[in-house]
Design an enzyme around this catalytic site. Structure first.
Site, short mmCIF file in Angstrom:
data_model
loop_
_atom_site.label_atom_id
_atom_site.label_comp_id
_atom_site.label_asym_id
_atom_site.label_seq_id
_atom_site.Cartn_x
_atom_site.Cartn_y
_atom_site.Cartn_z
N ASP A 1 10.25 90.19 -36.92
CA ASP A 1 9.44 88.96 -36.69
C ASP A 1 8.54 88.57 -37.49
O ASP A 1 8.12 89.51 -38.39
CB ASP A 1 9.03 89.36 -35.13
CG ASP A 1 8.00 88.18 -34.87
OD1 ASP A 1 8.31 87.03 -34.65
OD2 ASP A 1 6.65 88.59 -34.25
N ASP B 1 5.24 86.09 -36.83
CA ASP B 1 3.77 85.99 -36.44
C ASP B 1 3.33 87.17 -35.35
O ASP B 1 4.18 87.68 -34.54
CB ASP B 1 3.84 84.58 -35.60
CG ASP B 1 3.85 83.35 -36.27
OD1 ASP B 1 2.74 83.07 -36.74
OD2 ASP B 1 4.82 82.82 -36.32
#
Length: 244
Positions: free
Chosen positions: A2, A4
């Site tokens: 991922d 953020d």
């Protein structure tokens, strides 16, 4: 991985988010030692390219896999493209109807409402998004201080992981939010489907990390700033593994 909250610190303004120091360098080193490095994010591919486009061989999956950038070429889901006029209309409506304190992010094929800088508007933002999702037949994705409207297409981080892991024997995935649960669970299914497969699910802990993700993780690291060090340790171990 991922982006953020995993490779970056959470910011009030999503446009200002950058990889934590050392992240790009760690990914670059790792890319030379493993079969594949990929980033799976709610961000558009163009945004991810501006942060990670120089990492050799990296595959960027934007908008939960509705867009993909690989070897200099961007592709997007034809089904999702048909929803762009709806998103344009919703953007105009959001700017007219929602309080100015709610940040409206245009992702071309989806839009996100961020209320981190004004948490008192959470109920307002979520209710508005819920109504629009029902009215237009879109999906509503709730994240930390965010409500996102996206096309009703069966595409998430889990489906991306299922496709991206074909032919691999060992896969690591790093995440921090509720959408990463789909990746964790897809990876668990992948590892059980065939003997000899190894899955390592890493949760990145910070104040907004999803509690269920922490419970399902094989390993927890303390914040995005700790991720480059872990990646470097993995690269060092891979570089010194016995040949054959």
């Amino acid at each position: 991985m991922d982006f953020d909250g995993t490779l970056s610190r959470i910011q009030v303004d999503p446009a200002t988010v950058l990889p934590v120091p050392g992240a790009v360098e760690a990914l670059t080193r790792l890319a030379g030692l493993v079969s594949a490095v990929g980033i799976v994010s709610a961000r558009p591919v163009d945004f991810l390219r501006s942060r990670f486009g120089d990492v050799p061989g990296v595959v960027l999956h934007g908008l939960y896999g509705l867009e993909r950038w690989q070897s200099g070429t961007t592709t997007s889901s034809p089904e999702a493209e048909r929803w762009e006029p709806v998103v344009v209309a919703l953007l105009a409506r959001a700017r007219e109807e929602l309080p100015g304190e709610i940040l409206i992010e245009d992702k071309r094929l989806s839009l996100a409402l961020h209320y981190r800088r004004a948490p008192r508007f959470e109920e307002h933002a979520v209710q508005w998004a819920r109504e629009q999702a029902h009215r237009h037949g879109m999906l509503l994705e709730l994240g930390p201080m965010t409500a996102e409207l996206k096309p009703p297409i069966d595409r998430d981080k889990g489906t991306v992981l299922t496709e991206a892991t074909s032919g691999l024997r060992c896969v690591w995935y790093f995440g921090d939010g509720a959408p990463d649960l789909a990746a964790f669970r897809a990876l668990s299914g992948w590892s059980l489907a065939s003997p000899g497969r190894t899955a390592v699910r890493i949760a990145v802990r910070h104040p907004d990390t999803d509690a269920a993700l922490l419970q399902e993780a094989d390993l927890v690291v303390d914040g995005p700033d700790a991720v480059p060090g872990l990646l470097d340790a993995v690269s060092t171990a891979l570089a010194h593994r016995p040949s054959g």
